[in-house]
Design a protein around this motif. Structure first.
Motif, short mmCIF file in Angstrom:
data_model
loop_
_atom_site.label_atom_id
_atom_site.label_comp_id
_atom_site.label_asym_id
_atom_site.label_seq_id
_atom_site.Cartn_x
_atom_site.Cartn_y
_atom_site.Cartn_z
N MET A 214 10.48 -9.29 -13.85
CA MET A 214 10.61 -10.10 -12.64
C MET A 214 10.05 -9.36 -11.43
O MET A 214 9.38 -9.93 -10.56
CB MET A 214 12.07 -10.48 -12.41
CG MET A 214 12.61 -11.46 -13.44
SD MET A 214 14.36 -11.80 -13.19
CE MET A 214 14.30 -12.63 -11.61
N LYS A 215 10.34 -8.02 -11.34
CA LYS A 215 9.82 -7.23 -10.22
C LYS A 215 8.29 -7.18 -10.24
O LYS A 215 7.63 -7.26 -9.21
CB LYS A 215 10.40 -5.81 -10.26
CG LYS A 215 11.87 -5.76 -9.87
CD LYS A 215 12.39 -4.34 -9.92
CE LYS A 215 13.86 -4.29 -9.55
NZ LYS A 215 14.39 -2.89 -9.60
N LYS A 216 7.72 -7.01 -11.47
CA LYS A 216 6.26 -6.97 -11.57
C LYS A 216 5.65 -8.28 -11.10
O LYS A 216 4.67 -8.32 -10.38
CB LYS A 216 5.86 -6.69 -13.01
CG LYS A 216 6.06 -5.24 -13.43
CD LYS A 216 5.58 -5.02 -14.85
CE LYS A 216 5.76 -3.56 -15.27
NZ LYS A 216 5.31 -3.34 -16.66
N GLU A 217 6.28 -9.38 -11.49
CA GLU A 217 5.76 -10.68 -11.08
C GLU A 217 5.85 -10.84 -9.56
O GLU A 217 4.94 -11.38 -8.92
CB GLU A 217 6.54 -11.79 -11.79
CG GLU A 217 6.24 -11.85 -13.30
CD GLU A 217 7.06 -12.92 -13.97
OE1 GLU A 217 7.89 -13.55 -13.27
OE2 GLU A 217 6.90 -13.12 -15.19
N GLU A 218 6.98 -10.35 -8.98
CA GLU A 218 7.13 -10.45 -7.52
C GLU A 218 6.06 -9.61 -6.82
O GLU A 218 5.48 -10.01 -5.81
CB GLU A 218 8.53 -9.99 -7.13
CG GLU A 218 9.62 -10.97 -7.57
CD GLU A 218 11.00 -10.44 -7.23
OE1 GLU A 218 11.07 -9.30 -6.71
OE2 GLU A 218 11.99 -11.15 -7.48
N GLY A 219 5.76 -8.37 -7.36
CA GLY A 219 4.76 -7.50 -6.74
C GLY A 219 3.38 -8.14 -6.79
O GLY A 219 2.60 -8.10 -5.82
N LEU A 220 3.03 -8.74 -7.94
CA LEU A 220 1.75 -9.40 -8.08
C LEU A 220 1.59 -10.56 -7.11
O LEU A 220 0.55 -10.75 -6.48
CB LEU A 220 1.55 -9.89 -9.53
CG LEU A 220 1.34 -8.77 -10.58
CD1 LEU A 220 1.35 -9.38 -11.97
CD2 LEU A 220 0.04 -8.02 -10.32
N SER A 221 2.64 -11.32 -6.99
CA SER A 221 2.55 -12.48 -6.09
C SER A 221 2.40 -12.03 -4.63
O SER A 221 1.67 -12.64 -3.85
CB SER A 221 3.80 -13.35 -6.27
OG SER A 221 4.96 -12.60 -5.95
N ALA A 222 3.04 -10.93 -4.24
CA ALA A 222 2.92 -10.42 -2.86
C ALA A 222 1.49 -9.92 -2.59
O ALA A 222 0.92 -10.19 -1.51
CB ALA A 222 3.93 -9.31 -2.63
N ARG A 223 0.93 -9.18 -3.55
CA ARG A 223 -0.44 -8.67 -3.37
C ARG A 223 -1.44 -9.82 -3.29
O ARG A 223 -2.40 -9.80 -2.51
CB ARG A 223 -0.81 -7.72 -4.50
CG ARG A 223 -0.14 -6.35 -4.39
CD ARG A 223 -0.80 -5.35 -5.31
NE ARG A 223 -0.63 -5.68 -6.72
CZ ARG A 223 0.41 -5.29 -7.44
NH1 ARG A 223 1.36 -4.56 -6.90
NH2 ARG A 223 0.48 -5.63 -8.71
N THR A 224 -1.20 -10.84 -4.09
CA THR A 224 -2.11 -12.00 -4.05
C THR A 224 -2.08 -12.68 -2.71
O THR A 224 -3.13 -13.04 -2.13
CB THR A 224 -1.70 -12.99 -5.16
OG1 THR A 224 -1.74 -12.33 -6.43
CG2 THR A 224 -2.64 -14.17 -5.19
N MET A 225 -0.88 -12.83 -2.15
CA MET A 225 -0.76 -13.47 -0.84
C MET A 225 -1.45 -12.62 0.24
O MET A 225 -2.11 -13.14 1.17
CB MET A 225 0.72 -13.66 -0.52
CG MET A 225 1.40 -14.76 -1.35
SD MET A 225 0.70 -16.38 -1.10
CE MET A 225 1.14 -16.65 0.61
N ALA A 226 -1.30 -11.29 0.13
CA ALA A 226 -1.92 -10.41 1.13
C ALA A 226 -3.44 -10.51 1.07
O ALA A 226 -4.12 -10.55 2.11
CB ALA A 226 -1.47 -8.98 0.88
N LEU A 227 -3.98 -10.56 -0.15
CA LEU A 227 -5.44 -10.70 -0.30
C LEU A 227 -5.93 -12.02 0.26
O LEU A 227 -6.98 -12.10 0.92
CB LEU A 227 -5.83 -10.58 -1.77
CG LEU A 227 -5.71 -9.17 -2.39
CD1 LEU A 227 -5.96 -9.23 -3.90
CD2 LEU A 227 -6.69 -8.21 -1.73
N ILE A 228 -5.16 -13.08 0.04
CA ILE A 228 -5.56 -14.40 0.56
C ILE A 228 -5.58 -14.39 2.10
O ILE A 228 -6.52 -14.89 2.73
CB ILE A 228 -4.59 -15.48 0.03
CG1 ILE A 228 -4.80 -15.65 -1.50
CG2 ILE A 228 -4.82 -16.80 0.72
CD1 ILE A 228 -3.76 -16.52 -2.16
N VAL A 229 -4.51 -13.77 2.65
CA VAL A 229 -4.46 -13.70 4.13
C VAL A 229 -5.62 -12.86 4.66
O VAL A 229 -6.26 -13.19 5.68
CB VAL A 229 -3.10 -13.13 4.58
CG1 VAL A 229 -3.11 -12.87 6.09
CG2 VAL A 229 -1.98 -14.10 4.21
#
Length: 243
Positions: A214-229
């Motif tokens: 679950m933590k790995k999935e949360e980390g991936l989703s945060a990095r994806t959002m940062a790249l999009i921004v």
């Protein structure tokens, strides 16, 4: 005219005795003997035909021979205060030399040719039978009590008949079996505890793997959002420079 004297010899002569108890068929024997040199026909009659069974109740007695007649008294409720009024009669007639039909002889016989003897019935209920019955009942009860007592004897009294060495061996074998059973119980307990520990460890490990994923999935989703921004901001800046 007086009847002729009976040529048959009866045994007993005057009484038929029946000895109790009368809860079952009681049989007595009447012996008829023919001491003459001629055959004699006979009949046995009773005043209570429903109460008795007579075998044979008629027939021919050859010269110089005898016959036993069985008189069977049927079961009844015996009353010692009631006197028996039953009677038997043995009727006889000398058979003619050329006899072919016994019934015909009786029909053709004249009254002065008929002979008869009468016997009375006596019922005897001996006191000894009752005492014997009570004694046998007491013996049966005593034997049953002895059997029940012997069957309820403890194992300790039975072991007294064994040798000391055999008793010692049996006691040692019992102790060995008890120790073996205790050891098996402890092994079974240890196995159960090990199984429980393994199950707890597997549950903890599975829960840890789940939380890490679950933590790995949360980390991936945060990095994806940062790249999009970041891409969005860079796009705005490049757009302004082009204009």
């Amino acid at each position: 005219m007086a009847r002729p004297e009976q040529v048959l010899l009866l045994e007993p002569q005057h009484e038929l005795k029946f000895r109790g108890p009368f809860s079952d068929v009681v049989t007595t024997t009447l012996k008829l003997s023919n001491p003459t040199d001629r055959n004699v026909c006979f009949k046995v009659k009773t005043t209570a035909p429903r109460r008795y069974c007579v075998r044979p109740n008629s027939g021919i007695i050859d010269a110089g021979t005898s016959i036993n007649v069985s008189v069977m008294l049927q079961p009844f409720d015996y009353d010692p205060n009631e006197k028996s009024k039953h009677k038997f009669m043995v009727q006889s007639v000398v058979a003619p030399p050329d006899m072919t039909d016994m019934e015909g002889v009786w029909k053709e016989a004249k009254p002065d040719e008929l002979m008869d003897s009468k016997l009375r019935c006596v019922f005897d209920m001996p006191v000894e039978n009752e005492k014997t019955h009570d004694t046998e009942s007491n013996k049966m009860m005593s034997s049953s009590l002895l059997k029940s007592d012997s069957s309820s004897l403890p194992l300790k009294s039975m072991s007294s008949t064994l040798d000391d060495g055999e008793v010692k061996k049996i006691m040692e074998e019992c102790k060995r079996l008890q120790m073996e059973a205790q050891r098996l119980r402890e092994e079974n307990k240890q196995i159960r505890e090990d199984d429980g520990l393994r199950m707890r460890k597997s549950n903890v490990m599975s829960s840890q793997h789940t939380s890490i994923g679950m933590k790995k999935e949360e980390g991936l989703s945060a990095r994806t959002m940062a790249l999009i921004v970041l891409f969005f901001v860079v796009g705005i800046i490049v757009g302004k420079l082009v204009l």
